[in-house]
Design a protein around this motif. Sequence first.
Motif, PDB file in Angstrom:
ATOM      1  N   UNK A   1       0.848  -1.202   0.000  1.00 18.29           N
ATOM      2  CA  UNK A   1       0.000   0.000   0.000  1.00 18.29           C
ATOM      3  C   UNK A   1       0.879   1.246   0.000  1.00 18.29           C
ATOM      4  N   UNK A   2       0.527   2.236  -0.826  1.00 20.81           N
ATOM      5  CA  UNK A   2       1.279   3.490  -0.805  1.00 20.81           C
ATOM      6  C   UNK A   2       1.100   4.216   0.537  1.00 20.81           C
ATOM      7  N   UNK A   3       2.042   5.088   0.823  1.00 14.16           N
ATOM      8  CA  UNK A   3       2.059   5.804   2.091  1.00 14.16           C
ATOM      9  C   UNK A   3       0.751   6.528   2.373  1.00 14.16           C
ATOM     10  N   UNK A   4       0.175   7.192   1.366  1.00 16.31           N
ATOM     11  CA  UNK A   4      -1.014   7.990   1.613  1.00 16.31           C
ATOM     12  C   UNK A   4      -2.218   7.156   2.064  1.00 16.31           C
ATOM     13  N   UNK A   5      -2.267   5.857   1.753  1.00 15.30           N
ATOM     14  CA  UNK A   5      -3.346   4.995   2.243  1.00 15.30           C
ATOM     15  C   UNK A   5      -3.109   4.599   3.696  1.00 15.30           C
ATOM     16  N   UNK A   6      -1.915   4.069   3.976  1.00 17.79           N
ATOM     17  CA  UNK A   6      -1.732   3.566   5.332  1.00 17.79           C
ATOM     18  C   UNK A   6      -1.563   4.684   6.347  1.00 17.79           C
ATOM     19  N   UNK A   7      -1.159   5.887   5.915  1.00 17.33           N
ATOM     20  CA  UNK A   7      -1.114   7.034   6.819  1.00 17.33           C
ATOM     21  C   UNK A   7      -2.529   7.366   7.301  1.00 17.33           C
ATOM     22  N   UNK A   8      -3.478   7.407   6.361  1.00 17.43           N
ATOM     23  CA  UNK A   8      -4.861   7.707   6.741  1.00 17.43           C
ATOM     24  C   UNK A   8      -5.451   6.602   7.618  1.00 17.43           C
TER      25      UNK A   8
END
Length: 118
Positions: A67-74
Amino acid sequence: MSGHDTPAPDQRPSSEASSGGPTRDTPTRGPARPLPYVIAGILLAAAIVLPLVPSLYSFDQPRWGGMPFFYWYQLLWVPISATLSGIAYWLTVSEDRRRRAAVRGAGSAAAPKGGDAA
């Protein structure tokens, strides 16, 4: 006899008021300390604002589990927000309990003790 002859509820004599008990004007909470409320507000603001700032998470790397960072950050903000909300709730409830206990303690100290009547 019409209903207009009956006094309003706030104008009726109260047996508690005449006996020195609590009245409508008796405070139910003591003075507030602002620090717990300020901390709770900051925690809630962080839980709301930080996930809404795209410049913090608009990156593809690093990837985690594909998963890209912007997905798992959220997704990471879901348990963080729940924890921050829980801490804010605990702070405000603890302060409210302290304020109520302060009034109960002052009220019971001012009340005459049984057997002291002359």
